[in-house]
Design a protein around this motif. Structure first.
Motif, PDB file in Angstrom:
ATOM      1  N   ASP A 252       0.828  -1.215   0.000  1.00  0.00           N
ATOM      2  CA  ASP A 252       0.000   0.000   0.000  1.00  0.00           C
ATOM      3  C   ASP A 252       0.862   1.265   0.000  1.00  0.00           C
ATOM      4  O   ASP A 252       0.534   2.265  -0.624  1.00  0.00           O
ATOM      5  CB  ASP A 252      -0.908   0.027   1.240  1.00  0.00           C
ATOM      6  CG  ASP A 252      -1.950  -1.067   1.168  1.00  0.00           C
ATOM      7  OD1 ASP A 252      -2.113  -1.651   0.074  1.00  0.00           O
ATOM      8  OD2 ASP A 252      -2.591  -1.339   2.204  1.00  0.00           O
ATOM      9  N   LEU A 253       1.973   1.183   0.729  1.00  0.00           N
ATOM     10  CA  LEU A 253       2.838   2.358   0.799  1.00  0.00           C
ATOM     11  C   LEU A 253       3.391   2.700  -0.579  1.00  0.00           C
ATOM     12  O   LEU A 253       3.358   3.851  -1.021  1.00  0.00           O
ATOM     13  CB  LEU A 253       3.980   2.118   1.789  1.00  0.00           C
ATOM     14  CG  LEU A 253       5.011   3.251   1.865  1.00  0.00           C
ATOM     15  CD1 LEU A 253       4.371   4.522   2.425  1.00  0.00           C
ATOM     16  CD2 LEU A 253       6.222   2.856   2.684  1.00  0.00           C
ATOM     17  N   GLN A 254       3.878   1.686  -1.250  1.00  0.00           N
ATOM     18  CA  GLN A 254       4.460   1.924  -2.573  1.00  0.00           C
ATOM     19  C   GLN A 254       3.401   2.478  -3.537  1.00  0.00           C
ATOM     20  O   GLN A 254       3.657   3.393  -4.302  1.00  0.00           O
ATOM     21  CB  GLN A 254       5.056   0.604  -3.105  1.00  0.00           C
ATOM     22  CG  GLN A 254       5.831   0.723  -4.407  1.00  0.00           C
ATOM     23  CD  GLN A 254       6.982   1.716  -4.323  1.00  0.00           C
ATOM     24  OE1 GLN A 254       7.587   1.928  -3.259  1.00  0.00           O
ATOM     25  NE2 GLN A 254       7.254   2.398  -5.439  1.00  0.00           N
TER      26      GLN A 254
ATOM     27  N   ARG B  35      -1.320   9.073   5.283  1.00  0.00           N
ATOM     28  CA  ARG B  35      -1.901   7.987   6.096  1.00  0.00           C
ATOM     29  C   ARG B  35      -0.953   6.778   6.121  1.00  0.00           C
ATOM     30  O   ARG B  35      -0.688   6.188   7.173  1.00  0.00           O
ATOM     31  CB  ARG B  35      -3.267   7.557   5.510  1.00  0.00           C
ATOM     32  CG  ARG B  35      -4.439   8.387   6.015  1.00  0.00           C
ATOM     33  CD  ARG B  35      -5.753   7.655   5.755  1.00  0.00           C
ATOM     34  NE  ARG B  35      -5.948   7.299   4.364  1.00  0.00           N
ATOM     35  CZ  ARG B  35      -6.435   8.116   3.423  1.00  0.00           C
ATOM     36  NH1 ARG B  35      -6.768   9.361   3.738  1.00  0.00           N
ATOM     37  NH2 ARG B  35      -6.597   7.710   2.182  1.00  0.00           N
ATOM     38  N   GLN B  36      -0.494   6.421   4.939  1.00  0.00           N
ATOM     39  CA  GLN B  36       0.397   5.252   4.867  1.00  0.00           C
ATOM     40  C   GLN B  36       1.683   5.491   5.648  1.00  0.00           C
ATOM     41  O   GLN B  36       2.197   4.601   6.317  1.00  0.00           O
ATOM     42  CB  GLN B  36       0.738   4.941   3.402  1.00  0.00           C
ATOM     43  CG  GLN B  36      -0.406   4.294   2.638  1.00  0.00           C
ATOM     44  CD  GLN B  36      -0.825   2.980   3.274  1.00  0.00           C
ATOM     45  OE1 GLN B  36       0.002   2.206   3.772  1.00  0.00           O
ATOM     46  NE2 GLN B  36      -2.124   2.739   3.314  1.00  0.00           N
ATOM     47  N   MET B  37       2.187   6.729   5.556  1.00  0.00           N
ATOM     48  CA  MET B  37       3.422   7.055   6.270  1.00  0.00           C
ATOM     49  C   MET B  37       3.212   6.936   7.778  1.00  0.00           C
ATOM     50  O   MET B  37       4.079   6.456   8.508  1.00  0.00           O
ATOM     51  CB  MET B  37       3.858   8.487   5.938  1.00  0.00           C
ATOM     52  CG  MET B  37       4.221   8.697   4.478  1.00  0.00           C
ATOM     53  SD  MET B  37       5.802   7.941   4.093  1.00  0.00           S
ATOM     54  CE  MET B  37       6.100   8.553   2.449  1.00  0.00           C
ATOM     55  N   ARG B  38       2.042   7.345   8.217  1.00  0.00           N
ATOM     56  CA  ARG B  38       1.772   7.272   9.670  1.00  0.00           C
ATOM     57  C   ARG B  38       1.661   5.810  10.132  1.00  0.00           C
ATOM     58  O   ARG B  38       2.064   5.463  11.233  1.00  0.00           O
ATOM     59  CB  ARG B  38       0.485   8.037  10.003  1.00  0.00           C
ATOM     60  CG  ARG B  38       0.666   9.550   9.908  1.00  0.00           C
ATOM     61  CD  ARG B  38      -0.504  10.319  10.515  1.00  0.00           C
ATOM     62  NE  ARG B  38      -0.345  11.734  10.244  1.00  0.00           N
ATOM     63  CZ  ARG B  38      -0.949  12.389   9.241  1.00  0.00           C
ATOM     64  NH1 ARG B  38      -1.781  11.732   8.415  1.00  0.00           N
ATOM     65  NH2 ARG B  38      -0.741  13.667   9.047  1.00  0.00           N
ATOM     66  N   VAL B  39       1.067   4.988   9.257  1.00  0.00           N
ATOM     67  CA  VAL B  39       0.970   3.555   9.610  1.00  0.00           C
ATOM     68  C   VAL B  39       2.365   2.979   9.823  1.00  0.00           C
ATOM     69  O   VAL B  39       2.652   2.305  10.813  1.00  0.00           O
ATOM     70  CB  VAL B  39       0.227   2.780   8.488  1.00  0.00           C
ATOM     71  CG1 VAL B  39       0.383   1.269   8.698  1.00  0.00           C
ATOM     72  CG2 VAL B  39      -1.241   3.160   8.473  1.00  0.00           C
ATOM     73  N   ILE B  40       3.252   3.260   8.857  1.00  0.00           N
ATOM     74  CA  ILE B  40       4.625   2.723   8.964  1.00  0.00           C
ATOM     75  C   ILE B  40       5.319   3.309  10.190  1.00  0.00           C
ATOM     76  O   ILE B  40       6.019   2.608  10.923  1.00  0.00           O
ATOM     77  CB  ILE B  40       5.445   3.080   7.698  1.00  0.00           C
ATOM     78  CG1 ILE B  40       4.753   2.521   6.453  1.00  0.00           C
ATOM     79  CG2 ILE B  40       6.871   2.531   7.800  1.00  0.00           C
ATOM     80  CD1 ILE B  40       4.636   1.029   6.407  1.00  0.00           C
TER      81      ILE B  40
ATOM     82  N   GLN C 138       4.242   1.447  13.126  1.00  0.00           N
ATOM     83  CA  GLN C 138       4.844   0.109  13.173  1.00  0.00           C
ATOM     84  C   GLN C 138       6.285   0.182  13.677  1.00  0.00           C
ATOM     85  O   GLN C 138       6.731  -0.678  14.452  1.00  0.00           O
ATOM     86  CB  GLN C 138       4.814  -0.524  11.773  1.00  0.00           C
ATOM     87  CG  GLN C 138       3.410  -0.917  11.331  1.00  0.00           C
ATOM     88  CD  GLN C 138       3.379  -1.382   9.873  1.00  0.00           C
ATOM     89  OE1 GLN C 138       4.345  -1.209   9.133  1.00  0.00           O
ATOM     90  NE2 GLN C 138       2.252  -1.938   9.475  1.00  0.00           N
ATOM     91  N   LEU C 139       6.995   1.203  13.243  1.00  0.00           N
ATOM     92  CA  LEU C 139       8.385   1.336  13.698  1.00  0.00           C
ATOM     93  C   LEU C 139       8.448   1.679  15.188  1.00  0.00           C
ATOM     94  O   LEU C 139       9.356   1.237  15.896  1.00  0.00           O
ATOM     95  CB  LEU C 139       9.113   2.394  12.863  1.00  0.00           C
ATOM     96  CG  LEU C 139       9.326   2.019  11.387  1.00  0.00           C
ATOM     97  CD1 LEU C 139      10.096   3.110  10.659  1.00  0.00           C
ATOM     98  CD2 LEU C 139      10.053   0.685  11.249  1.00  0.00           C
ATOM     99  N   ASP C 140       7.462   2.458  15.647  1.00  0.00           N
ATOM    100  CA  ASP C 140       7.401   2.734  17.095  1.00  0.00           C
ATOM    101  C   ASP C 140       7.202   1.440  17.872  1.00  0.00           C
ATOM    102  O   ASP C 140       7.814   1.211  18.919  1.00  0.00           O
ATOM    103  CB  ASP C 140       6.245   3.706  17.400  1.00  0.00           C
ATOM    104  CG  ASP C 140       6.599   5.135  16.974  1.00  0.00           C
ATOM    105  OD1 ASP C 140       7.812   5.413  16.808  1.00  0.00           O
ATOM    106  OD2 ASP C 140       5.672   5.944  16.786  1.00  0.00           O
ATOM    107  N   ALA C 141       6.321   0.573  17.324  1.00  0.00           N
ATOM    108  CA  ALA C 141       6.067  -0.716  17.991  1.00  0.00           C
ATOM    109  C   ALA C 141       7.315  -1.576  17.987  1.00  0.00           C
ATOM    110  O   ALA C 141       7.610  -2.292  18.954  1.00  0.00           O
ATOM    111  CB  ALA C 141       4.927  -1.449  17.273  1.00  0.00           C
ATOM    112  N   LEU C 142       8.068  -1.479  16.895  1.00  0.00           N
ATOM    113  CA  LEU C 142       9.305  -2.263  16.810  1.00  0.00           C
ATOM    114  C   LEU C 142      10.306  -1.807  17.869  1.00  0.00           C
ATOM    115  O   LEU C 142      10.956  -2.633  18.530  1.00  0.00           O
ATOM    116  CB  LEU C 142       9.910  -2.133  15.402  1.00  0.00           C
ATOM    117  CG  LEU C 142      11.231  -2.856  15.177  1.00  0.00           C
ATOM    118  CD1 LEU C 142      11.090  -4.365  15.432  1.00  0.00           C
ATOM    119  CD2 LEU C 142      11.745  -2.618  13.757  1.00  0.00           C
TER     120      LEU C 142
END
Lengths: 840, 70
Positions: free
Chosen positions: A290-292, A370-375, A378-382
Motif C-alpha cells: 500500500d505504501l508503494q 496515512r500510509q506514512m503514519r501507519v509505517i 509500526q516502527l514505534d512498535a518495533l
C-alpha cells in the motif's frame, strides 16, 4: 497345479564352460551328471544358481573374500565380446514350457560389493526376479541360499553362520516372517505413542528432583482429583513458609504470593536473576505494498499539478470555506490578506477551478500521509518490542547493575562452566551493538517518514525512504541472528545460574512449586494425561510380552515339524547309526536369535540311553555333511521346491552311505514330487543311480573338460562310446607306463564298442529292428573285426587304421610292454574320427 | 457380528479352504487371550495391508485403552 520342472539347460561361457553352448535335456525324475575333478560339475550347479538368482552364493558366504571373485563368472579363456548365458526350458504348472534366460552384463569386480549385473528374460522379454514366482512358479528362498542348489561350499553354511544369520535362515524355512513383521510393527508403537509434553509435568519433574519436595511430588502424582492437587500444594507451600519463619496465609493463592515474595528477596541477595529475563521480538514485516502504491499515486498527481497550485491549494481551500461567495455578489475584501474589494466573482471562479484541479493531488497527498503514519506507528512498535527483547540488565545503568549485584564476575562465581560465561558475555555485547544499529536504522527511516508527513508538497525523498526501510529490515534480520546466538549462550548459563542461586539461597524447587501453585488445574490435567499415557505404555508392554510368548510357541511348533523332517532325512541317509539327529530348536523359551541343532549320542541300538549335545560340537565332518544335506532336503520339501540340484551330496569317503542316498533318499525325493539333479565325481554312484532309476527314465550325463579353452562339455551317457573315449583320454598321453597300459585297455573297450555299434547300425539299416549291442556280448574283435572293416567304406585307409589301432592296444600273450604315447594317441585319434565319420 | 469379527471369520475360512493347515496368524491367535490387547492388535494387523498398518495399530492401542477406562 504341478511344480515347475527344468526340461533343458544350456550353458555358454559361464565359469568352466566355453563359448560353444552346452546343453542337456533333463527327465522329470532323476538326472545324474558324472565328472572327474575340475571337469565342471560345480560350474554346472552354480550356472543354475546364477540363472535363478543372478549371483553365486559362494561369494556371499565367503564375505571376506569377495574381491577374490573378481571376473569369476566369465570363462577366463573366451573372448571379451563372447556372451555368458545360462538358459533353461521350464515346464510350468500350467503345462506350458517357458524359456528362462540369464545373460551376464557385468562380472564381479574387485571392490564391487554390490555384485555382478545380469539381464533376466522369460520367453525373450526382460523381466524382474519376482516374476520367477509369478510366471514360472519358482519360489526362491531366503538369502544367501536362495536357489534350490546345494554345493559343497554352501552345505556347511548353517553351521558356520552367525546366530543372527542362522536365525534368519531358519525363520525363512519356518516361514514366520509375517509374524516377525507383526511383532516389529507392534514393538515400534511406543515411538508413535508420544508422552505428553506439558509444562506442568516438566515443573513437577524438577520438584521431584528437589529432596525437600520429593514426598510432596509423589503425593501429587497420586492425587485423585483437582481439589486434592490444590490441597497438597497448599499444604506444601504452608509447610515451607512456616519452615522459613513466615506465617502462612489461608488460601493457596495467598501462600503462593508469600512464597514468591520470599523467593525474590532471597534470590536478590545472591544474584538478580530477573535481570536476565527478556521477551520475544515482535518483528516488523516490512512496508506493505500500500505504501508503494500511495507513493506512486502521489507522485503521479503531483506531476499533473503546477507548483504554484500546490503551494496555494490550502489558501484556496480556506478562501472557499468562507460564507456567501457561492452566488453572484459585489467584490469582497480578501478574507486572507484583507485587500479591499479583491475577491471578485471572476477571481472566485478562478479559485474554484484551481481547487478542482488539485483535488486528485490533495487526495493522493492525504493517502500518502496515512500510509506514512501507519509505517511510523509500526516502527514505534518495533522500538518498544526491541526494548523488551533485550535482557533487562541492558536497560539498567551500570551503577544500577552493580548495586543489584549483576556482573560478569558474579556470574563467573556461580557458573562452573567459565567458557559458557565468556560466550554469554561476548554474545551480550554483540546483541547490544546489533540493537543500537537497529535503533539507528529505525531513526533514519522515521526521519524520512516525518519529512513526507509534515510537508508532502516539498517531499521528494522516496528513494531515501525506500533505502531506509530496507535498512531497517536488514538490521532487524541481523539483530535476530544475534538474538539467536545470545539465546543459545544464555541458555547455557541460565540453568546452572538458577540452580546455583537456589542452592545458595536454599530455594531449590521453589520456583517450580510457585508455578504449579498458580495453576493447579493445569497440573491436574497434566497428571491425567500422564496417567493415561502410562496406562497405554503398560498395556502395550503386556501385549508385546503376550505376542512374544505366542510367537515363541508357534515357532516351537513349526520347529518340531521341521525337526521331524530333518530327522527323517538323516535316518534315510544314516539308518541305525548310534549318533542321530534330534531337533532344531530355540535355545530357550525366551530366545529369539539363538537356534540350536541338537543330536543324540546313543550307545544302545534303541537309542534309549541317548545323551544330547550340540551338533556342531560333536559331529564328525562326515556327519555334519549329512546333517547339512538333511537340512537342505527338509528345506526344499518344506518350501515346495519343484526341483533340486545337488553337487556331490555324499562325501567320497562315505562309501557306506552312498547306497542309502542312491536308493531311499532319491525314492523319498521322488515321492515328494521333486525333480532331482545330481552331480558327482563318483562313477560307481552315478552308475548305481542310473541302474536303480532306469525305470523312471533316469538321465545320465558326463561332464568333461579336455581343453580349458573349449571348456566343459556335457555329454549324454546314452553315447557310451563317447564316455569310453573320455575315460581313456587322460591315460593316453601319460608318461607313466602303468597308466598307459590301463589307457590301452580302456581304448580297446572303446574300439570293441565302436565295432558293435557299427554292426548294430548296419543291421538296423537293413531292417533288423531287433538288432542290439547285447547280441555281441561275449564276442570280441577277432569275431567281428573283419566284418566291421568291410563297413568302413569312406576311405580306403580306414580298415587298416582300425586294425592298427586295435593292434596298438592289444598286447601279445606275454607282452608286458605298454604301448607308446604315440601309438595310444594315434589309436585314440583314429577311433574318435571313425565315431565322427560313421556314427555321429 | 462386528466388522472386525466378520473379517477374522472370512480370512480364517479362506485360509482353511486354501491351505488346510492353520496359518501363522491363526496359530498365534490360538495362543493369545481373546479379549486381550494383543489379540486386538493382531486383528487390526490382519484387517489391512502393511501400508498404514502402524497408524491402524496405534489407533487400536488408543481405542483399546479408551474402552478400558470408560
Amino acid at each position: 497345479m504341478t511344480r515347475p520342472r527344468v526340461k533343458k539347460i544350456e550353458i555358454q561361457g559361464f565359469r568352466s564352460f566355453g563359448k560353444l553352448r552346452q546343453s542337456c535335456d533333463l527327465p522329470d525324475t532323476v538326472s545324474v551328471l558324472w565328472g572327474g575333478n575340475s571337469q565342471g560339475k560345480t560350474s554346472f550347479a552354480e550356472a543354475l544358481e546364477f540363472l535363478f538368482t543372478g549371483q553365486i552364493a559362494r561369494r556371499e558366504l565367503l564375505a571376506s573374500a569377495k574381491d577374490e571373485f573378481s571376473e569369476a563368472l566369465r570363462n577366463a579363456h573366451i573372448a571379451p565380446e563372447a556372451s555368458v548365458i545360462v538358459e533353461a526350458d521350464i515346464l510350468c504348472g500350467d503345462g506350458k514350457t517357458r524359456r528362462l534366460k540369464r545373460t551376464l552384463i557385468e562380472d564381479y569386480k574387485r571392490g564391487g560389493a554390490a555384485g555382478c549385473a545380469s539381464r533376466l528374460e522369460i520367453d525373450g522379454v526382460t523381466c524382474a526376479e519376482h516374476e520367477l514366482e509369478a510366471k514360472l512358479g519358482i519360489k526362491l528362498s531366503q538369502a544367501p541360499l536362495r536357489a534350490p542348489v546345494l554345493t559343497q561350499h554352501t552345505l556347511g553354511y548353517v553351521f558356520s553362520a552367525s546366530p543372527i544369520e542362522r536365525s534368519n535362515y531358519f525363520r525363512a524355512i519356518l516361514d514366520t516372517q509375517d509374524l516377525e513383521d507383526f511383532r516389529k510393527a507392534v514393538a515400534t508403537l511406543p515411538q508413535l505413542l508420544k508422552a505428553p509434553e506439558l509444562l506442568a509435568l516438566t515443573l513437577l519433574a524438577v520438584l521431584e528432583a528437589a529432596p525437600a519436595f520429593t514426598a510432596a511430588a509423589a503425593r501429587l502424582r497420586k492425587a485423585k482429583n483437582e481439589a486434592e492437587v490444590a490441597t497438597i500444594l497448599l499444604q506444601t507451600t504452608s509447610t515451607l513458609l512456616t519452615s522459613v519463619g513466615i506465617e502462612p496465609l489461608k488460601t493457596l493463592a495467598e501462600t503462593i504470593v508469600q512464597l514468591e515474595t520470599e523467593l525474590g528477596r532471597r534470590r536478590s541477595q545472591t544474584f538478580p536473576l530477573d535481570l536476565l529475563t527478556r521477551k520475544a521480538l515482535l518483528a516488523w514485516g516490512g512496508p506493505s505494498s500500500d505504501l508503494q502504491q500511495a507513493i506512486e499515486a502521489f507522485l503521479k498527481e503531483k506531476a499533473a499539478v503546477s507548483a504554484e497550485a500546490q503551494r496555494f491549494v490550502d489558501l484556496f481551500r480556506a478562501a472557499l470555506a468562507l460564507p456567501d461567495h457561492d452566488t453572484d455578489h459585489a467584490p469582497l475584501d480578501c478574507p486572507l490578506c484583507a485587500a479591499k474589494a479583491t475577491l471578485t466573482q471572476e477571481r472566485l471562479t478562478f479559485i474554484v477551478e484551481q481547487v478542482r484541479a488539485t483535488e486528485g493531488y490533495t487526495a493522493a497527498a492525504e493517502a500518502l500521509q496515512r500510509q506514512m503514519r501507519v509505517i511510523d506507528g509500526q516502527l514505534d512498535a518495533l522500538i518498544a518490542s526491541l526494548d523488551q527483547a533485550l535482557p533487562k540488565f541492558m536497560s539498567k545503568l551500570s551503577l544500577e547493575r552493580r548495586k543489584a549485584g549483576f556482573s560478569l564476575a558474579a556470574i563467573r562465581k556461580l557458573v562452573a562452566d567459565q567458557d559458557a560465561a565468556t560466550a554469554w558475555s561476548a554474545t551480550s555485547r554483540q546483541l547490544w551493538r546489533a540493537s543500537r544499529q537497529l535503533r539507528r536504522g529505525i531513526a533514519a527511516a522515521k526521519a524520512e517518514l516525518h519529512a513526507a508527513i509534515e510537508n508532502p508538497s516539498e517531499w521528494s525523498g522516496q528513494e531515501a525512504l525506500a533505502a531506509a526501510l530496507k535498512g531497517v529490515q536488514a538490521e532487524q534480520g541481523f539483530f535476530e541472528t544475534r538474538m539467536l546466538a545470545y539465546a543459545a549462550a544464555a541458555a547455557a548459563i541460565e540453568g546452572p545460574l538458577e540452580a546455583a542461586v537456589d542452592e545458595g539461597t536454599q530455594t531449590k524447587g521453589w520456583a517450580q512449586l510457585i508455578a504449579l501453585g498458580k495453576t493447579p488445574a493445569d497440573l491436574w490435567m497434566a497428571l491425567l494425561a500422564a496417567a493415561a499415557h502410562a496406562a497405554k505404555v503398560k498395556a502395550h508392554e503386556k501385549a508385546l510380552a503376550e505376542i512374544d510368548t505366542g510367537i515363541g510357541i508357534v515357532t516351537d511348533e513349526k520347529f518340531d515339524l521341521l525337526s521331524k523332517a530333518v530327522r527323517s532325512w538323516w535316518d534315510k541317509l544314516r539308518p541305525d547309526e548310534p549318533v542321530f539327529f534330534d531337533a532344531v530348536k530355540r535355545r530357550s523359551s525366551a530366545a529369539r536369535r539363538n537356534i540350536d541343532l541338537r543330536v543324540g549320542l546313543a550307545a544302545k541300538e534303541d537309542r534309549s540311553d541317548a545323551k544330547f549335545r550340540d551338533a556342531v560340537a560333536v559331529l564328525s565332518q562326515s556327519q555334519l555333511h549329512c546333517l547339512g544335506l538333511s537340512l537342505f532336503l527338509a528345506r526344499a520339501v518344506q518350501e515346495g521346491a519343484g526341483f533340486i540340484v545337488l553337487d556331490d551330496p555324499v562325501l567320497t569317503s562315505d562309501d557306506d552311505y552312498r547306497p542309502n542316498f542312491a536308493s531311499s533318499v532319491i525314492e523319498a525325493l521322488l515321492a515328494e514330487g521333486l525333480q532331482v539333479v545330481i552331480c558327482s565325481q563318483d562313477y560307481k554312484s552315478c552308475k548305481d543311480i542310473g541302474h536303480r532309476w532306469e525305470h523312471k527314465g533316469v538321465g545320465r550325463f558326463q561332464i568333461v573338460r579336455n581343453d580349458p579353452v573349449l571348456g566343459s562339455e556335457i555329454r549324454s551317457e546314452s553315447d557310451t562310446l563317447a564316455t569310453m573315449l573320455a575315460k581313456a583320454q587322460p591315460f593316453v598321453k601319460s608318461a607313466d607306463p602303468v597308466l598307459r597300459k590301463e589307457g590301452a585297455a580302456k581304448l580297446r573297450e572303446a574300439i570293441e564298442r565302436f565295432c558293435k555299434v557299427m554292426l548294430v547300425k548296419d543291421r538296423q539299416s537293413k531292417g533288423d529292428s531287433a538288432a542290439s549291442i547285447t547280441d555281441y556280448d561275449g564276442k570280441n574283435f577277432s569275431d567281428y573285426g573283419a566284418t566291421v572293416m568291410n563297413l568302413l567304406t569312406q576311405d580306403p585307409a580306414h580298415p587298416g587304421k582300425l586294425k592298427a589301432a586295435h593292434a596298438y592296444v592289444t598286447p601279445g600273450p606275454h607282452d608286458d610292454k605298454p604301448p607308446s604315447k604315440g601309438e595310444l594317441a594315434g589309436a585314440f585319434g583314429d577311433i574318435k574320427a571313425f565315431k565322427r565319420d560313421y556314427l555321429d | 457380528m462386528t466388522d472386525k469379527s466378520a473379517t477374522e471369520a472370512a480370512s480364517s475360512a479362506e485360509a482353511s479352504e486354501t491351505a488346510g493347515t492353520p496359518t501363522n496368524t491363526e496359530r498365534l491367535r490360538s495362543h493369545l487371550k481373546p479379549q486381550s490387547l494383543a489379540a486386538a492388535l493382531l486383528s487390526t494387523w490382519e484387517a489391512g495391508d502393511q501400508t498404514g498398518a502402524q497408524a491402524r495399530l496405534l489407533a487400536a492401542l488408543q481405542e483399546f485403552k479408551a474402552e478400558a477406562t470408560e
